[in-house]
Design an enzyme around this catalytic site. Structure first.
Site, mmCIF file in Angstrom:
data_model
loop_
_atom_site.group_PDB
_atom_site.id
_atom_site.type_symbol
_atom_site.label_atom_id
_atom_site.label_comp_id
_atom_site.label_asym_id
_atom_site.label_seq_id
_atom_site.Cartn_x
_atom_site.Cartn_y
_atom_site.Cartn_z
ATOM 1 N N LYS A 133 32.924 101.240 14.530
ATOM 2 C CA LYS A 133 34.054 102.052 14.072
ATOM 3 C C LYS A 133 33.524 103.445 13.743
ATOM 4 O O LYS A 133 32.401 103.585 13.235
ATOM 5 C CB LYS A 133 34.668 101.403 12.828
ATOM 6 C CG LYS A 133 35.899 102.116 12.294
ATOM 7 C CD LYS A 133 36.487 101.330 11.130
ATOM 8 C CE LYS A 133 37.748 101.965 10.578
ATOM 9 N NZ LYS A 133 38.331 101.165 9.479
ATOM 10 N N SER A 135 43.150 100.001 10.072
ATOM 11 C CA SER A 135 42.671 101.198 10.723
ATOM 12 C C SER A 135 41.610 100.947 11.796
ATOM 13 O O SER A 135 41.358 101.822 12.622
ATOM 14 C CB SER A 135 42.103 102.146 9.668
ATOM 15 O OG SER A 135 40.998 101.563 9.019
ATOM 16 N N SER A 149 41.957 96.528 6.991
ATOM 17 C CA SER A 149 41.673 97.231 8.250
ATOM 18 C C SER A 149 40.833 96.480 9.264
ATOM 19 O O SER A 149 40.718 96.908 10.404
ATOM 20 C CB SER A 149 40.994 98.557 7.962
ATOM 21 O OG SER A 149 41.976 99.498 7.652
#
Ligand code: GLN
Length: 470
Positions: A76, A151, A175
């Protein structure tokens, strides 16, 4: 073409010469190129990945390779990898290069993993749909009209669409678990403090945890085993010994499982998600687990508590992005104050600004006690009640999300509606306990449904065992 199933199988295929790290990297780079329109990757680290692949292939030949030899991992875009860019999907950090590697990256590399690139996400990990990235939305490969969740949307999509073997995400309020649920993958948020946060760009420091998104529970267990443990760079990383999460996975254990009455009765819950959740609980009962409905009177307080506290922490954490220390500096600035103001106004996106303002407000002199102070007290109540349930029961099971992946734009004009997507996931972050989302069948709309299991602090071993049974 090599088809990845599990890390364990990959290890034996590499050992017998069925595939090689170089072949895997080349194939992955080609897949990513073919699926470019999904927008999961912000950058592919072609050169460093290939260099690592050559090195690891040599180690495999010499029989000295680590436990993650040849495993292609996506990061990420808020996890630092020395010498590589990290932007948190924000214009304010566009072009910024990490000066050091996160502890997780160090540990993965030391076991000979190959880091393939950085993955799109909501800006500074704030969002539930990946629509808040400064670099465009990510498409859900199962239905490209729907969001992948957020996210860590890029991470979940990369795994679901075979653009890497496993990915890392971060989870402050869901997330990792919510995008896993929306894409039919496995997402694990470890206990707060189980994995070092060193090198993770902070959103809300008392909530943030790094964790894996994988195709199988087995792979999640192995990654946790490798990444977890004390770290001199993060004082909130626990000193507790790391269990061997992989070895107990297939033991036939029976547990006491609670589900929350308020949760299955909740108005916003999609009827099919409810049905699948109750089905899963029935199956668990039928296979010898004890399953009980319990009352949890705080369901409606979870989202407000989460958004008061995390925005407060974010307003403090994000003050470091000021045009002086990091990344973007407004070319329109004329003095120090306008450097701060213009840089932040131009560099941050709308949702990040909303949260900085909200967080600054709840911390401000006249409102501190009424909002921040009160939310801290509510956090304690939620913690106590959750721990009480987890004393009498081994786990709490809920749906991961109230519905399946939604269409782009559906929640964009109403932040409260978007925030309510997090209703089932934020509890684990408020409390600090570990939680995992596993696939729980399909909705008639063709999209996957996720089941969440929350467990006791530092009991990831049992959590993974139950997840594996499911
Ligand atoms: N969707 C939640 C939020 O927008 C969770 C984000 C996260 O876990 N990073 O804050």
């Amino acid at each position: 073409m090599y088809t990845f199933s599990t890390i364990k199988n990959l290890q034996s295929d590499l050992a017998t010469g069925n595939t090689s790290c170089v072949q895997l990297v080349n194939q992955t780079v080609q897949f990513i190129e073919e699926k470019k329109h999904l927008n999961a990757f912000l950058e592919v680290f072609n050169e460093s990945a290939l260099a690592q692949a050559l090195l690891v292939d040599e180690k495999i030949k010499g029989k000295t390779a680590g436990k993650l030899a040849g495993v292609i991992i996506g990061l990420k875009d808020n996890i630092c990898y020395k010498g590589h860019k990290v932007s948190c999907s924000s214009k304010i950090l566009e072009g910024f290069e990490s000066l050091y590697s996160s502890t997780v990256v160090e540990r993965l590399l030391s076991e000979d993993a190959i880091i393939i690139g950085r993955l799109n996400c909501d800006e500074f990990a704030m969002g539930s749909s990946n629509e808040n990235s400064a670099f465009g939305k990510v498409l859900n490969p199962i239905n490209e009209k729907t969001v992948p969740g957020g996210s860590s949307g890029g991470s979940a999509v990369a795994v679901a669409a075979n653009l890497c073997h496993v990915a890392l995400g971060s989870d402050t309020g869901g997330s990792i678990r919510q995008p896993a649920s929306f894409t039919g993958t496995v997402g694990l948020k470890p206990t707060y403090g189980r994995i070092s946060r060193w090198g993770l760009v902070a959103y809300a420091s008392s909530f943030d945890q790094i964790g894996p998104i994988t195709k199988t529970v087995e792979d999640a267990a192995l990654l946790l085993e490798i990444m977890a443990g004390k770290d001199e760079f993060d004082t909130t990383a626990s000193q507790k010994k790391v269990d061997s999460y992989t070895s107990g996975l297939s033991e036939d254990k029976k547990f006491r499982i609670a589900y929350l009455n308020e949760c299955v009765e909740s108005n916003g819950l999609d009827p099919e998600v409810k049905k699948q959740t109750l089905n899963a609980l029935e199956k668990l009962k039928a296979s010898g687990h004890e399953v009980t409905g319990v009352d949890f009177p705080f369901l409606d307080f979870l989202v407000p508590t989460y958004y008061v506290l995390t925005t407060a922490e974010a307003s403090s954490n994000l003050s470091r992005f000021d045009g002086v220390h990091f990344g973007y500096r407004s070319p329109n600035a004329t003095d120090l104050e306008s450097t701060y103001k213009k840089t932040r106004s131009e560099g941050f996106g709308k949702e990040v600004k909303r949260r900085i303002m909200l967080g600054t407000f709840v911390l401000s002199a006249g409102y501190y006690d009424a909002y921040y102070g009160k939310a801290q007290k509510v956090r304690n109540k939620i913690r106590q009640k959750t721990r009480e349930i987890l004393t009498e029961h081994d786990f709490i099971v809920t749906p991961s999300t109230p519905g399946t992946a939604f269409e782009f734009g559906k929640n964009s004009t109403d932040p409260i509606k978007m925030y309510l997507e997090d209703i089932f996931t934020v509890q684990a972050n408020i409390v600090g306990c570990p939680a995992i989302s596993v696939p729980n069948g399909m909705h008639s709309n063709g999209l996957p449904i996720g089941l969440q299991i929350m467990g006791r602090d530092f009991e990831e071993g049992n959590l993974l065992n139950l997840a594996n049974q499911i």
